[in-house]
Design an enzyme around this catalytic site. Sequence first.
Site, PDB file in Angstrom:
ATOM      1  N   GLY A  20    -114.096 -87.677   0.541  1.00  0.00           N
ATOM      2  CA  GLY A  20    -114.743 -87.998  -0.737  1.00  0.00           C
ATOM      3  C   GLY A  20    -115.073 -86.776  -1.593  1.00  0.00           C
ATOM      4  N   SER A  21    -114.326 -85.671  -1.391  1.00  0.00           N
ATOM      5  CA  SER A  21    -114.636 -84.493  -2.222  1.00  0.00           C
ATOM      6  C   SER A  21    -114.299 -84.762  -3.689  1.00  0.00           C
ATOM      7  CB  SER A  21    -113.911 -83.248  -1.710  1.00  0.00           C
ATOM      8  OG  SER A  21    -112.527 -83.343  -1.912  1.00  0.00           O
ATOM      9  N   MET A 100    -106.174 -94.631   1.042  1.00  0.00           N
ATOM     10  CA  MET A 100    -104.878 -94.518   1.704  1.00  0.00           C
ATOM     11  C   MET A 100    -104.167 -95.851   1.938  1.00  0.00           C
ATOM     12  SD  MET A 100    -104.344 -91.451   1.741  1.00  0.00           S
ATOM     13  CE  MET A 100    -105.222 -89.906   1.539  1.00  0.00           C
ATOM     14  N   ARG A 101    -104.534 -96.871   1.195  1.00  0.00           N
ATOM     15  CA  ARG A 101    -103.792 -98.137   1.297  1.00  0.00           C
ATOM     16  C   ARG A 101    -103.190 -98.463  -0.063  1.00  0.00           C
ATOM     17  NH1 ARG A 101    -105.846-101.347   6.205  1.00  0.00           N
ATOM     18  NH2 ARG A 101    -107.314 -99.860   7.083  1.00  0.00           N
ATOM     19  N   ASN A 117    -105.554 -92.984 -10.006  1.00  0.00           N
ATOM     20  CA  ASN A 117    -105.481 -92.335  -8.689  1.00  0.00           C
ATOM     21  C   ASN A 117    -105.283 -90.842  -8.873  1.00  0.00           C
ATOM     22  OD1 ASN A 117    -105.066 -92.082  -5.818  1.00  0.00           O
ATOM     23  ND2 ASN A 117    -102.867 -91.973  -6.197  1.00  0.00           N
ATOM     24  N   HIS A 119    -103.437 -87.707  -6.953  1.00  0.00           N
ATOM     25  CA  HIS A 119    -102.424 -87.494  -5.911  1.00  0.00           C
ATOM     26  C   HIS A 119    -102.115 -86.002  -5.811  1.00  0.00           C
ATOM     27  CE1 HIS A 119     -99.118 -88.508  -3.261  1.00  0.00           C
ATOM     28  NE2 HIS A 119     -98.412 -87.596  -3.915  1.00  0.00           N
ATOM     29  N   GLY A 153     -96.175 -99.774  -7.452  1.00  0.00           N
ATOM     30  CA  GLY A 153     -95.342 -98.870  -6.656  1.00  0.00           C
ATOM     31  C   GLY A 153     -96.185 -97.844  -5.909  1.00  0.00           C
ATOM     32  N   ASP A 155     -97.386 -94.425  -5.949  1.00  0.00           N
ATOM     33  CA  ASP A 155     -97.599 -93.221  -6.778  1.00  0.00           C
ATOM     34  C   ASP A 155     -96.613 -93.153  -7.946  1.00  0.00           C
ATOM     35  OD1 ASP A 155     -99.633 -92.389  -4.950  1.00  0.00           O
ATOM     36  OD2 ASP A 155     -98.092 -91.585  -3.631  1.00  0.00           O
ATOM     37  N   GLU A 184    -107.692 -80.456  -8.167  1.00  0.00           N
ATOM     38  CA  GLU A 184    -108.036 -81.890  -8.208  1.00  0.00           C
ATOM     39  C   GLU A 184    -109.449 -82.082  -8.737  1.00  0.00           C
ATOM     40  OE1 GLU A 184    -105.438 -83.838  -4.555  1.00  0.00           O
ATOM     41  OE2 GLU A 184    -107.549 -83.461  -4.225  1.00  0.00           O
TER      42      GLU A 184
HETATM   43  C1  GAR Z   1    -106.909 -85.637  -1.880  1.00  0.00           C
HETATM   44  O1  GAR Z   1    -106.144 -84.475  -1.718  1.00  0.00           O
HETATM   45  C2  GAR Z   1    -106.135 -86.677  -2.660  1.00  0.00           C
HETATM   46  O2  GAR Z   1    -105.324 -86.141  -3.636  1.00  0.00           O
HETATM   47  C3  GAR Z   1    -105.321 -87.311  -1.561  1.00  0.00           C
HETATM   48  O3  GAR Z   1    -106.202 -87.408  -0.472  1.00  0.00           O
HETATM   49  C4  GAR Z   1    -107.150 -86.339  -0.542  1.00  0.00           C
HETATM   50  C5  GAR Z   1    -108.529 -86.948  -0.469  1.00  0.00           C
HETATM   51  O4  GAR Z   1    -109.500 -85.948  -0.408  1.00  0.00           O
HETATM   52  N1  GAR Z   1    -104.838 -88.585  -1.968  1.00  0.00           N
HETATM   53  C6  GAR Z   1    -103.626 -89.037  -1.646  1.00  0.00           C
HETATM   54  O5  GAR Z   1    -102.852 -88.428  -0.933  1.00  0.00           O
HETATM   55  C7  GAR Z   1    -103.290 -90.397  -2.210  1.00  0.00           C
HETATM   56  N2  GAR Z   1    -101.904 -90.669  -2.083  1.00  0.00           N
HETATM   57  P1  GAR Z   1    -111.034 -86.308  -0.677  1.00  0.00           P
HETATM   58  O6  GAR Z   1    -111.371 -87.505   0.219  1.00  0.00           O
HETATM   59  O7  GAR Z   1    -111.757 -85.069  -0.249  1.00  0.00           O
HETATM   60  O8  GAR Z   1    -111.198 -86.621  -2.141  1.00  0.00           O
END
Ligand code: GAR
Length: 209
Positions: A20-21, A100-101, A117, A119, A153, A155, A184
């Site tokens: 959750g950062s 992640m779903r 989202n 990514h 789809g 991403d 991000e």
């Molecule tokens: C992040 O790097 C995000 O971009 C990725 O998961 C991580 C979550 O980090 N998301 C994906 O790969 C989605 N396809 P976080 O929980 O620290 O925000």
Amino acid sequence: MRTIRSHRKIRLGILGSGSGSNFQALLDAIAADTLNAEVALVLSDVPNAKILDRAGHAGIRAEVIDCRGFANKFPDEAQAETARALQEAEVDLVCLAGFMRLIKAPLLAAFPERVINIHPSLLPAFPGLEAWKQALDAGVTEAGCTVHYVDAGMDTGPHIIQAKVPVLEGDDYPSLHARIQVEEHRIYPLAVQMVADNFSCQTALCSTK
Ligand code: GAR
């Protein structure tokens, strides 16, 4: 350029599976008054995910999504329940933050063009899981991250904003992912504010018709 700010704070619903950062970056931007929003609800498919603890510390309602025992699938009943919870919380925009779903109807139908989202790649390159590993394995010299609208789809939805990150000599998976995450955390709040400004423009246009 002048930014048109919505008078009403946009209400966010956050879906996350992990640390959750990115959710924290949105909270920090709200606290710093660079994002005119409030988080109405945090939902996670992982009962012990740190994102739920972060929500608890911030005094934000947080709940677990019941995915009926499926490890990866997001079953239709669970998506319908998620949509209902977000609607009951009067959420304007759904932000996936490490969720992640795969989202499909009925959640997408309940929030048309209102699910975004973050990514960890320069889409359309490297969709799917652990994109920073895919980038390093492919030997690219430039990686990055993308905020995009979510469609049915993987991403594939329209891009809102991207940031590039150089791949450095000696990078490994954690070092590259850490550098991507810095970007991000910078662009996700910017993207949410851009979408919110777009909502308020649309509302203003509607009210002058
Ligand atoms: C992040 O790097 C995000 O971009 C990725 O998961 C991580 C979550 O980090 N998301 C994906 O790969 C989605 N396809 P976080 O929980 O620290 O925000």
